[in-house]
Design a protein around this motif. Structure first.
Motif, PDB file in Angstrom:
ATOM      1  N   MET B  48       0.841  -1.187   0.000  1.00 12.32           N
ATOM      2  CA  MET B  48       0.000   0.000   0.000  1.00 12.32           C
ATOM      3  C   MET B  48       0.882   1.245   0.000  1.00 12.32           C
ATOM      4  O   MET B  48       1.947   1.252   0.618  1.00 12.32           O
ATOM      5  CB  MET B  48      -0.908   0.047   1.236  1.00 12.32           C
ATOM      6  N   TYR B  49       0.395   2.273  -0.643  1.00 10.48           N
ATOM      7  CA  TYR B  49       1.128   3.533  -0.736  1.00 10.48           C
ATOM      8  C   TYR B  49       0.128   4.669  -0.553  1.00 10.48           C
ATOM      9  O   TYR B  49      -0.889   4.721  -1.233  1.00 10.48           O
ATOM     10  CB  TYR B  49       1.800   3.624  -2.100  1.00 10.48           C
ATOM     11  N   THR B  50       0.419   5.550   0.395  1.00  2.00           N
ATOM     12  CA  THR B  50      -0.497   6.644   0.712  1.00  2.00           C
ATOM     13  C   THR B  50       0.273   7.953   0.751  1.00  2.00           C
ATOM     14  O   THR B  50       1.382   8.008   1.298  1.00  2.00           O
ATOM     15  CB  THR B  50      -1.157   6.420   2.091  1.00  2.00           C
ATOM     16  N   TYR B  51      -0.335   8.961   0.182  1.00  2.00           N
ATOM     17  CA  TYR B  51       0.246  10.300   0.261  1.00  2.00           C
ATOM     18  C   TYR B  51      -0.584  11.121   1.236  1.00  2.00           C
ATOM     19  O   TYR B  51      -1.806  11.159   1.128  1.00  2.00           O
ATOM     20  CB  TYR B  51       0.264  10.964  -1.112  1.00  2.00           C
ATOM     21  N   SER B  52       0.070  11.701   2.217  1.00  2.00           N
ATOM     22  CA  SER B  52      -0.555  12.543   3.233  1.00  2.00           C
ATOM     23  C   SER B  52      -1.551  11.729   4.056  1.00  2.00           C
ATOM     24  O   SER B  52      -1.438  10.532   4.186  1.00  2.00           O
ATOM     25  CB  SER B  52      -1.207  13.766   2.567  1.00  2.00           C
TER      26      SER B  52
END
Lengths: 113, 110
Positions: B48-52
């Motif tokens: 998983m990759y999340t920005y902010s």
């Protein structure tokens, strides 16, 4: 799916010898990294590389270490004079661009005798 | 204070359970948050990759980032024995340097 490939999978070297670890990042990726993981410990950042120069390096990445992108596909990590404590898994990673995640290879297990 | 902290486990759960994995971080400048899965003698595999801040869902996996409390979570629904691995959280302020937690070993019992 494109992947990062690393060779060799296992490298055994005598202490004091030079070793070169090789990586082929994902095609068209722009940012390249090396990490180290000592057995049972966390993944540690060594160095990042962009636009043919080092972007950032950790305190682990001393004068014994160097990186190079000799052609359009390979990315190498050289350890000039290996020490016993250099024994670890070394992971290469690449990233396509700002805002994208890193993708890792399966690593090279480096054993220093 | 470590930049990214993670309970090493091990965490054992029965098959089908909901798993909650957590990390805390100290650097307010971190804005990119990742979860990786690592099997023995293999490289970290991006999950998983999340920005902010916010939530992100992908199949059985949900990632949450709470920047106000500097807290990162990964939830795994309907856990399977094949989910048994070490889960790594990682954070970065920019593109050049990612900081990893120690990893949490998860074992899902059949």
């Amino acid at each position: 799916e494109p992947e990062v490939t690393q060779t060799p999978s296992h490298q055994v070297t005598q202490m004091g010898q030079e070793v070169i670890l090789r990586c082929v990042p994902i095609s068209n990726h722009l940012y390249f990294y090396w990490y180290r993981q000592i057995l049972g410990q966390k993944v540690e950042f060594l160095v990042s590389f962009y636009n043919n120069e080092i972007s950032e390096k950790s305190e682990i990445f001393d004068d014994q270490f160097s990186v190079e992108r000799p052609d359009g596909s390979n990315f190498t990590l050289k350890i000039r004079s290996t020490k016993l404590e250099d024994s670890a898994m070394y992971f290469c990673a690449s990233l396509g661009g700002i805002g994208q995640p890193q993708h890792f290879g399966d690593g090279t297990r480096l054993s220093i005798l | 204070q470590k930049e990214v902290e993670q309970d090493p486990g091990p965490l054992s759960v029965p098959e089908g359970a909901i798993v909650s994995l957590n990390c805390t971080y100290s650097n307010s400048a971190f804005q990119y948050f990742m979860w990786y899965r690592q099997y023995s003698r293999k490289g970290p595999e991006l999950l998983m990759y999340t920005y902010s801040s916010g939530n992100k869902e992908d199949g059985r996996f949900t990632a949450q980032v709470d920047k106000s409390s500097k807290y990162i979570s990964l939830f795994i629904r309907d856990s399977q024995p094949s989910d048994s691995a070490t889960y790594l959280c990682a954070s970065a302020s920019g593109t050049y340097k990612y900081i990893f937690g120690t990893g949490t070993r998860l074992k899902v019992l059949a």
